[in-house]
Design an enzyme around this catalytic site. Structure first.
Site, PDB file in Angstrom:
ATOM      1  N   ARG A  86      60.157  76.822  65.681  1.00  0.00           N
ATOM      2  CA  ARG A  86      59.395  76.447  64.484  1.00  0.00           C
ATOM      3  C   ARG A  86      58.190  77.385  64.302  1.00  0.00           C
ATOM      4  O   ARG A  86      58.202  78.504  64.803  1.00  0.00           O
ATOM      5  CB  ARG A  86      58.985  74.975  64.600  1.00  0.00           C
ATOM      6  CG  ARG A  86      60.225  74.048  64.679  1.00  0.00           C
ATOM      7  CD  ARG A  86      59.829  72.587  64.776  1.00  0.00           C
ATOM      8  NE  ARG A  86      59.105  72.152  63.581  1.00  0.00           N
ATOM      9  CZ  ARG A  86      58.399  71.020  63.510  1.00  0.00           C
ATOM     10  NH1 ARG A  86      58.336  70.214  64.576  1.00  0.00           N
ATOM     11  NH2 ARG A  86      57.773  70.700  62.408  1.00  0.00           N
TER      12      ARG A  86
ATOM     13  N   ALA B 191      51.100  66.697  67.651  1.00  0.00           N
ATOM     14  CA  ALA B 191      50.334  67.925  67.392  1.00  0.00           C
ATOM     15  C   ALA B 191      49.238  68.168  68.431  1.00  0.00           C
ATOM     16  O   ALA B 191      48.777  69.311  68.583  1.00  0.00           O
ATOM     17  CB  ALA B 191      49.737  67.866  65.993  1.00  0.00           C
TER      18      ALA B 191
ATOM     19  N   SER C  69      61.828  67.895  68.267  1.00  0.00           N
ATOM     20  CA  SER C  69      62.279  69.168  67.686  1.00  0.00           C
ATOM     21  C   SER C  69      62.141  70.288  68.722  1.00  0.00           C
ATOM     22  O   SER C  69      61.419  70.136  69.716  1.00  0.00           O
ATOM     23  CB  SER C  69      61.436  69.500  66.454  1.00  0.00           C
ATOM     24  OG  SER C  69      60.077  69.712  66.825  1.00  0.00           O
TER      25      SER C  69
ATOM     26  N   TYR D  31      62.954  65.605  62.077  1.00  0.00           N
ATOM     27  CA  TYR D  31      62.845  64.566  63.103  1.00  0.00           C
ATOM     28  C   TYR D  31      63.937  63.495  63.018  1.00  0.00           C
ATOM     29  O   TYR D  31      63.999  62.613  63.875  1.00  0.00           O
ATOM     30  CB  TYR D  31      61.468  63.893  63.017  1.00  0.00           C
ATOM     31  CG  TYR D  31      60.327  64.860  63.256  1.00  0.00           C
ATOM     32  CD1 TYR D  31      60.145  65.438  64.510  1.00  0.00           C
ATOM     33  CD2 TYR D  31      59.450  65.221  62.232  1.00  0.00           C
ATOM     34  CE1 TYR D  31      59.113  66.341  64.738  1.00  0.00           C
ATOM     35  CE2 TYR D  31      58.411  66.110  62.450  1.00  0.00           C
ATOM     36  CZ  TYR D  31      58.255  66.669  63.708  1.00  0.00           C
ATOM     37  OH  TYR D  31      57.240  67.561  63.937  1.00  0.00           O
TER      38      TYR D  31
ATOM     39  N   ARG E  63      53.177  76.184  66.860  1.00  0.00           N
ATOM     40  CA  ARG E  63      53.780  75.165  67.735  1.00  0.00           C
ATOM     41  C   ARG E  63      54.325  75.764  69.026  1.00  0.00           C
ATOM     42  O   ARG E  63      54.866  75.057  69.876  1.00  0.00           O
ATOM     43  CB  ARG E  63      54.918  74.437  67.015  1.00  0.00           C
ATOM     44  CG  ARG E  63      54.459  73.630  65.827  1.00  0.00           C
ATOM     45  CD  ARG E  63      55.606  72.846  65.210  1.00  0.00           C
ATOM     46  NE  ARG E  63      55.331  72.567  63.822  1.00  0.00           N
ATOM     47  CZ  ARG E  63      54.590  71.533  63.385  1.00  0.00           C
ATOM     48  NH1 ARG E  63      54.093  70.668  64.238  1.00  0.00           N
ATOM     49  NH2 ARG E  63      54.370  71.368  62.092  1.00  0.00           N
TER      50      ARG E  63
ATOM     51  N   ASN F 214      55.236  62.301  74.406  1.00  0.00           N
ATOM     52  CA  ASN F 214      55.307  63.187  73.247  1.00  0.00           C
ATOM     53  C   ASN F 214      53.918  63.196  72.611  1.00  0.00           C
ATOM     54  O   ASN F 214      53.566  62.263  71.882  1.00  0.00           O
ATOM     55  CB  ASN F 214      56.352  62.702  72.242  1.00  0.00           C
ATOM     56  CG  ASN F 214      56.497  63.681  71.080  1.00  0.00           C
ATOM     57  OD1 ASN F 214      55.660  64.570  70.902  1.00  0.00           O
ATOM     58  ND2 ASN F 214      57.557  63.526  70.306  1.00  0.00           N
TER      59      ASN F 214
ATOM     60  N   HIS G 209      49.425  71.107  70.909  1.00  0.00           N
ATOM     61  CA  HIS G 209      49.031  72.483  70.606  1.00  0.00           C
ATOM     62  C   HIS G 209      47.520  72.661  70.544  1.00  0.00           C
ATOM     63  O   HIS G 209      47.039  73.786  70.364  1.00  0.00           O
ATOM     64  CB  HIS G 209      49.666  72.907  69.272  1.00  0.00           C
ATOM     65  CG  HIS G 209      51.091  72.456  69.127  1.00  0.00           C
ATOM     66  ND1 HIS G 209      52.086  72.897  69.971  1.00  0.00           N
ATOM     67  CD2 HIS G 209      51.690  71.554  68.279  1.00  0.00           C
ATOM     68  CE1 HIS G 209      53.239  72.310  69.637  1.00  0.00           C
ATOM     69  NE2 HIS G 209      53.021  71.488  68.616  1.00  0.00           N
TER      70      HIS G 209
ATOM     71  N   HIS H  48      59.540  66.661  73.329  1.00  0.00           N
ATOM     72  CA  HIS H  48      59.466  66.924  71.886  1.00  0.00           C
ATOM     73  C   HIS H  48      60.833  66.724  71.254  1.00  0.00           C
ATOM     74  O   HIS H  48      61.840  67.212  71.790  1.00  0.00           O
ATOM     75  CB  HIS H  48      58.988  68.351  71.613  1.00  0.00           C
ATOM     76  CG  HIS H  48      57.623  68.604  72.160  1.00  0.00           C
ATOM     77  ND1 HIS H  48      56.492  68.096  71.580  1.00  0.00           N
ATOM     78  CD2 HIS H  48      57.219  69.254  73.277  1.00  0.00           C
ATOM     79  CE1 HIS H  48      55.440  68.442  72.300  1.00  0.00           C
ATOM     80  NE2 HIS H  48      55.853  69.138  73.341  1.00  0.00           N
TER      81      HIS H  48
ATOM     82  N   ASP I  79      43.549  68.235  80.640  1.00  0.00           N
ATOM     83  CA  ASP I  79      42.642  67.860  81.741  1.00  0.00           C
ATOM     84  C   ASP I  79      42.914  66.432  82.225  1.00  0.00           C
ATOM     85  O   ASP I  79      42.828  66.164  83.428  1.00  0.00           O
ATOM     86  CB  ASP I  79      41.178  67.972  81.293  1.00  0.00           C
ATOM     87  CG  ASP I  79      40.713  69.413  81.170  1.00  0.00           C
ATOM     88  OD1 ASP I  79      41.442  70.333  81.604  1.00  0.00           O
ATOM     89  OD2 ASP I  79      39.605  69.629  80.627  1.00  0.00           O
TER      90      ASP I  79
ATOM     91  N   ARG J 107      59.234  60.480  58.206  1.00  0.00           N
ATOM     92  CA  ARG J 107      58.507  61.734  58.291  1.00  0.00           C
ATOM     93  C   ARG J 107      59.480  62.913  58.447  1.00  0.00           C
ATOM     94  O   ARG J 107      60.213  62.978  59.438  1.00  0.00           O
ATOM     95  CB  ARG J 107      57.634  61.651  59.543  1.00  0.00           C
ATOM     96  CG  ARG J 107      56.960  62.909  59.936  1.00  0.00           C
ATOM     97  CD  ARG J 107      56.331  62.783  61.322  1.00  0.00           C
ATOM     98  NE  ARG J 107      55.567  63.968  61.600  1.00  0.00           N
ATOM     99  CZ  ARG J 107      55.244  64.387  62.805  1.00  0.00           C
ATOM    100  NH1 ARG J 107      55.606  63.705  63.865  1.00  0.00           N
ATOM    101  NH2 ARG J 107      54.556  65.483  62.961  1.00  0.00           N
TER     102      ARG J 107
ATOM    103  N   GLU K  94      56.721  66.099  79.444  1.00  0.00           N
ATOM    104  CA  GLU K  94      56.400  66.417  78.051  1.00  0.00           C
ATOM    105  C   GLU K  94      57.704  66.447  77.250  1.00  0.00           C
ATOM    106  O   GLU K  94      58.670  67.104  77.648  1.00  0.00           O
ATOM    107  CB  GLU K  94      55.717  67.790  78.001  1.00  0.00           C
ATOM    108  CG  GLU K  94      55.404  68.262  76.599  1.00  0.00           C
ATOM    109  CD  GLU K  94      54.854  69.692  76.590  1.00  0.00           C
ATOM    110  OE1 GLU K  94      54.578  70.261  77.675  1.00  0.00           O
ATOM    111  OE2 GLU K  94      54.724  70.247  75.484  1.00  0.00           O
TER     112      GLU K  94
ATOM    113  N   PRO L   1      50.105  61.310  67.797  1.00  0.00           N
ATOM    114  CA  PRO L   1      49.854  61.184  66.368  1.00  0.00           C
ATOM    115  C   PRO L   1      51.082  61.440  65.492  1.00  0.00           C
ATOM    116  O   PRO L   1      51.865  62.346  65.758  1.00  0.00           O
ATOM    117  CB  PRO L   1      48.775  62.234  66.096  1.00  0.00           C
ATOM    118  CG  PRO L   1      48.835  63.161  67.248  1.00  0.00           C
ATOM    119  CD  PRO L   1      49.271  62.347  68.417  1.00  0.00           C
ATOM    120  N   ASN L   2      51.196  60.609  64.487  1.00  0.00           N
ATOM    121  CA  ASN L   2      52.215  60.710  63.431  1.00  0.00           C
ATOM    122  C   ASN L   2      53.615  60.302  63.882  1.00  0.00           C
ATOM    123  O   ASN L   2      54.537  60.256  63.061  1.00  0.00           O
ATOM    124  CB  ASN L   2      52.246  62.128  62.808  1.00  0.00           C
ATOM    125  CG  ASN L   2      50.919  62.469  62.162  1.00  0.00           C
ATOM    126  OD1 ASN L   2      50.434  61.709  61.334  1.00  0.00           O
ATOM    127  ND2 ASN L   2      50.311  63.574  62.562  1.00  0.00           N
TER     128      ASN L   2
HETATM  129  C1  DQA Z   1      56.644  67.098  68.018  1.00  0.00           C
HETATM  130  C2  DQA Z   1      56.403  68.584  67.702  1.00  0.00           C
HETATM  131  C3  DQA Z   1      54.948  68.807  67.329  1.00  0.00           C
HETATM  132  O1  DQA Z   1      54.748  70.194  67.020  1.00  0.00           O
HETATM  133  C4  DQA Z   1      54.582  67.986  66.113  1.00  0.00           C
HETATM  134  O2  DQA Z   1      53.202  68.166  65.811  1.00  0.00           O
HETATM  135  C5  DQA Z   1      54.917  66.559  66.268  1.00  0.00           C
HETATM  136  C6  DQA Z   1      56.198  66.207  66.871  1.00  0.00           C
HETATM  137  C7  DQA Z   1      58.140  66.816  68.291  1.00  0.00           C
HETATM  138  O3  DQA Z   1      58.426  65.749  68.807  1.00  0.00           O
HETATM  139  O4  DQA Z   1      59.005  67.643  67.961  1.00  0.00           O
HETATM  140  O5  DQA Z   1      54.184  65.680  65.818  1.00  0.00           O
HETATM  141  O6  DQA Z   1      55.932  66.756  69.199  1.00  0.00           O
END
Ligand code: DQA
Length: 155
Positions: free
Chosen positions: A114, A84, A109, A25, A118, A81, A87, A107, A94, A20, A105, A12-13
């Site tokens: 942070r 959110a 950032s 980012y 997170r 990635n 978390h 990320h 699962d 953003r 995994e 998401p996002n």
């Molecule tokens: C993220 C870190 C997450 O905490 C955040 O919700 C994101 C981006 C990152 O790539 O740093 O959407 O996964």
């Protein structure tokens, strides 16, 4: 020999990358990230398929399908990635465990530097590896790490 294939999943996002919170980012768009992944895979004799969804269930379906492709020898693993959902999502934890597909995994950032919410990841205990805090270069590091693991397992 068919090239190793990797699925790059963004949650998401991450479709908003570039606009953003650029201080966190950066200015790179999701399309740029996907092009970076394509180039990194090609340089390493592999190929990637990139997908993004804002929906937890869609991501779960993709992880499950990746498990089937992994078992069929068609996929080396997933660079993921989860945004959110990292978390919050026991369901994604699962799905990764249940599918058996190796997941790196990733990320952009450094989530540990942070907000406290997170700092915990439901994904990390199910992941084959974790890349955090290298900006969008983290996707390249994750692809590299996944390919190294896959090739070591083949040797
Ligand atoms: C993220 C870190 C997450 O905490 C955040 O919700 C994101 C981006 C990152 O790539 O740093 O959407 O996964």
């Amino acid at each position: 020999m068919t090239p190793l294939k990797i699925l790059v999943l963004n949650g998401p996002n991450l479709n908003l990358l570039g606009q953003r919170e650029p201080a966190v980012y950066g200015h790179t768009t999701l399309a740029d990230v996907e092009a970076l992944c394509q180039a990194a895979a090609a340089e390493r004799g592999a190929e990637v398929e990139c997908r993004q969804s804002n929906h937890e269930g869609v991501l779960i379906d993709w992880v499950q399908a990746a498990g089937a492709a992994y078992r069929a020898g068609e996929l080396a693993g997933v660079v993921f990635n989860p945004g959110a959902y990292t978390h919050t999502s026991v369901a994604l934890h699962d799905a990764i465990k249940g599918s058996g597909v190796p997941v790196i995994e990733t990320h952009i950032s450094n989530v540990h530097a942070r907000e406290a919410f997170r700092h915990h990841s439901h994904i990390s205990p199910a992941a084959a590896g974790i890349v955090v805090g290298f900006g969008v270069d983290g996707y390249v590091l994750a692809i590299d790490g996944l390919l190294r693991k896959a090739r070591a397992a083949q040797a």
